[in-house]
Design an enzyme around this catalytic site. Structure first.
Site, PDB file in Angstrom:
ATOM      1  CG  HIS A  27      -1.859  -1.191   0.566  1.00 38.51           C
ATOM      2  ND1 HIS A  27      -2.798  -0.780   0.238  1.00 38.51           N
ATOM      3  CD2 HIS A  27      -2.521  -2.371   1.432  1.00 38.51           C
ATOM      4  CE1 HIS A  27      -3.966  -1.614   0.618  1.00 38.51           C
ATOM      5  NE2 HIS A  27      -3.522  -2.331   1.615  1.00 38.51           N
ATOM      6  CG  ASP A  75      -7.692 -13.333  -7.889  1.00 36.61           C
ATOM      7  OD1 ASP A  75      -6.943 -12.609  -8.325  1.00 36.61           O
ATOM      8  OD2 ASP A  75      -8.873 -12.567  -6.681  1.00 36.61           O
ATOM      9  CG  ASP A  92      -5.746  -9.321   0.569  1.00 35.39           C
ATOM     10  OD1 ASP A  92      -6.348  -9.414   1.655  1.00 35.39           O
ATOM     11  OD2 ASP A  92      -5.795  -8.279  -0.952  1.00 35.39           O
TER      12      ASP A  92
END
Lengths: 389, 243
Positions: free
Chosen positions: A198, A251, A277
């Site tokens: 982040h 994913d 996550d």
């Protein structure tokens, strides 16, 4: 009498597969891996025949927020029980419950619940905690709550250290924000694993963080400064370094398979940690769920905000992440399984006991079918999935 | 494990003979490990018949015997080489230089074991090992308590094994006390194992071997861990098996 058991299947070792191999378990540890003709003379009380199945080391997820409608930020032990039970169903035998950016009070409540839950015999072990925020970048906040994003200070570090009380800690920070860079050394001295994430760090800022002791990268490509050929940013810095472990959400939605390949082939199996996550809706049936004041729609492997259609997060199961990376990269089963077992164990310094089917390590393992669906999970030699009635 | 249950001993013998013949049809250069004893006699008869009918050819095959007594001459009627001549070797076209059995009067039995194991290795390893099972669970002369790590070795015959042979040798004192046998490890290295069991007196031990705990107290129990095991048992011997 010592309880010795043997499981037959295709054993996934770090560097090879033993077809129709025999994994010998003595009490809660691995006694050894053998071909049939190499077996030492032992008396087996049980023979578990899982031919044509993969016998994999138990998977390890260092980054997940919730499952089955519960999440770490509930601050409740029961939520962690639910999460652990879902992890066991995914072949995950060890995980790092991951907090979100929140007030100190909410964070310490979550930490206390994690410490309590860790004492229980859960079907998947809590190995530590991952603090994702609050010391992150406003600009790269992703789904982190902006009103709680802040700079670190001595007092808050002290409060957190006190609450953590020796719990193994992985922390995601944006090194370029405020004085965060100055705290990396202190955190590593506390034994924390410091992960860049982040973050809007430039290449140079990220290099400084790595020099200061950061050796982990939180969900690479998601919530990072763009990768540019004249300013490679944090992505360039961590890809270019041979020491930093990188997390990837495999994913197929969060990161394009092309970028998964670029990261995997650049970093190698020893530096990639597959993570999920995953949000609290993971493992629930398709449908519409309330999210604070918002509504989210879960459909298959995607979860989006109902109104805007914006991606809300991940509902990935780690065993499916393994299958995806196998399909996208063409790497071998041992290589890809390592990215979800031995490598994450190494990234948090737990490889002496966990992460591979090797003599002396804990008998944590997953039995997968040819499609990498979980058939059984064993923790310390005890079957934890499916649950024994 | 593949389990084939036959109506009786005659069918068991035919099935076993066909399985060996299939192995030779699939690979004419196959290396076989062959047993002695009562149970395989019918299988050898079936193989001889298949050979006489021109359906199976032994000319390129290699045959190793599982075991042989020590301290009796090879032409002794109770020696395993006499048995093999009588029930197989003299009736099929096995090449003389491809038929092997441990020497019964070796100068140095330990050296003979090493030579035999090495010979198996040099031949490319055993493709198909055919075994019987003793009432105490022995396979070849690997008696209860034999360590799994053992390759071909000198075995001390158990009292019960010797007593069972007493009649054949005339009296107990004439029964050899030692034998050379392929080890558990040698057998487990075979790519395929065919285990034969016939008669109700084998029912108890067959059930223990195939569905009981895997232990050195029942040597045949390790076969549960062999990746390619076929068991052929007649109904009487299979009585104790579930399913």
């Amino acid at each position: 009498m010592m309880k010795v058991r043997v499981i037959r299947g295709n054993l996934i070792l770090p560097d090879r597969v033993i077809e129709d191999g025999l994994l010998v378990i003595k009490d809660e540890k691995i006694e050894g891996v053998y071909r049939p003709e190499e077996l030492p003379s032992l008396d087996f009380v049980e023979f578990i025949d899982r031919r044509n199945h993969w016998i994999s080391p138990g998977l390890i997820d260092v980054h997940l927020h919730g499952a089955l409608g519960k999440e770490v930020m509930d601050g409740e032990v029961e939520s962690l029980r639910q999460m652990a039970s879902h992890q066991a169903a995914c072949g995950v035998t060890g995980f790092f419950p991951t907090t979100l950016t929140a007030s100190l009070e909410a964070m310490t409540a979550a930490i206390e619940a994690v410490k309590e839950a860790k004492k229980e015999n859960l079907p998947s072990e809590i190995l530590g905690i991952h603090l994702e925020g609050p010391f992150v970048s406003l600009k790269r906040k992703g789904a982190q709550d902006p009103k709680h994003i802040r700079e670190i200070n001595d007092q808050e570090l002290e409060r957190l250290t006190e609450s953590l009380n020796g719990l193994k800690t992985l922390i995601t920070i944006a090194p370029e924000a405020g004085r965060n860079l100055d705290y990396i050394k202190k955190m590593t001295e506390l034994g924390w694993v410091v992960s860049i994430g982040h973050s809007d760090a430039t290449y140079d800022e990220a290099r400084k963080a790595i020099e200061a002791g950061s050796n982990h990268a939180t969900h690479l490509f998601n919530a990072w400064r763009e990768f540019h050929h004249r300013e490679p940013g944090g992505i360039g810095a961590v890809l270019d370094n041979d020491r930093v472990f990188v997390e990837l959400i495999a994913d197929g939605i969060h990161v394009h398979p092309c970028f998964i390949r670029l990261a995997v082939f650049r970093k190698g199996k020893d530096r990639v940690c597959l993570i999920t996550d995953s949000l609290k809706e993971t493992g629930l049936p398709d449908g519409t769920y309330a999210w604070g004041g918002l509504e989210v729609v879960l459909k298959g492997n995607e979860i989006r905000l109902k109104d805007s259609g914006v991606l809300a997060g991940s509902v990935l199961h780690l065993n499916h992440g393994v299958k995806n990376v196998l399909n996208w990269t063409g790497l071998t089963v041992p290589e890809v399984v390592s990215m979800a077992s031995l490598t994450p164990a190494k990234s948090v310094g737990l490889e002496a006991e966990l992460g591979s089917l090797e003599k002396g390590k804990l008998a944590n393992l997953a039995v997968f079918d040819q499609n990498f669906e979980t058939v059984e999970t064993y923790l310390r030699g005890r079957r934890v999935y499916p649950e024994r009635k | 494990m593949n389990l084939l249950i036959t109506a009786d001993y005659r069918e068991l013998s035919q099935a076993a003979g066909q399985l060996v013949a299939q192995a030779l049809l699939h690979d004419p250069d196959a290396v076989l490990a062959l047993p002695t004893g009562e149970t395989p006699k019918g299988m050898y008869e079936a193989l001889i018949r298949l050979y006489q009918e021109g359906l199976v050819d032994f000319s390129r095959a290699t045959a190793f015997n599982l075991d042989e007594y020590l301290d009796i001459p090879p032409d002794h009627p109770q020696s395993f080489s006499a048995y093999m001549r009588r029930y197989l070797w003299d009736h099929v076209n096995l090449a003389k230089d491809k038929v092997h059995i441990p020497a019964s009067l070796p100068e140095d039995p330990e050296a003979e074991c090493i030579r035999y194991e090495e010979l198996i290795r040099k031949s490319g390893g055993i493709n198909l090992a055919v075994l019987g099972i003793g009432e105490n669970g022995h396979i070849a002369f690997n008696e209860p308590g034999t360590l799994w790590e053992t390759p071909t070795h000198v075995a001390v015959l158990s009292q019960e094994t010797r007593e069972r042979e007493a009649q054949a040798f005339g009296r107990l004192e004439h029964v050899p006390t030692h034998a050379i046998t392929m080890g558990i490890k040698t057998i487990m290295r075979a790519r395929r194992v065919l285990l034969l069991a016939s008669g109700e007196e084998k029912a108890g031990i067959l059930a223990r071997a195939l569905s009981g705990p895997i232990t050195i107290d029942v040597p045949a129990s390790i076969l549960q861990l062999h990746p390619n095991l076929t068991v052929v048992a007649d109904r009487a011997a299979a009585r104790g098996l579930a399913g």
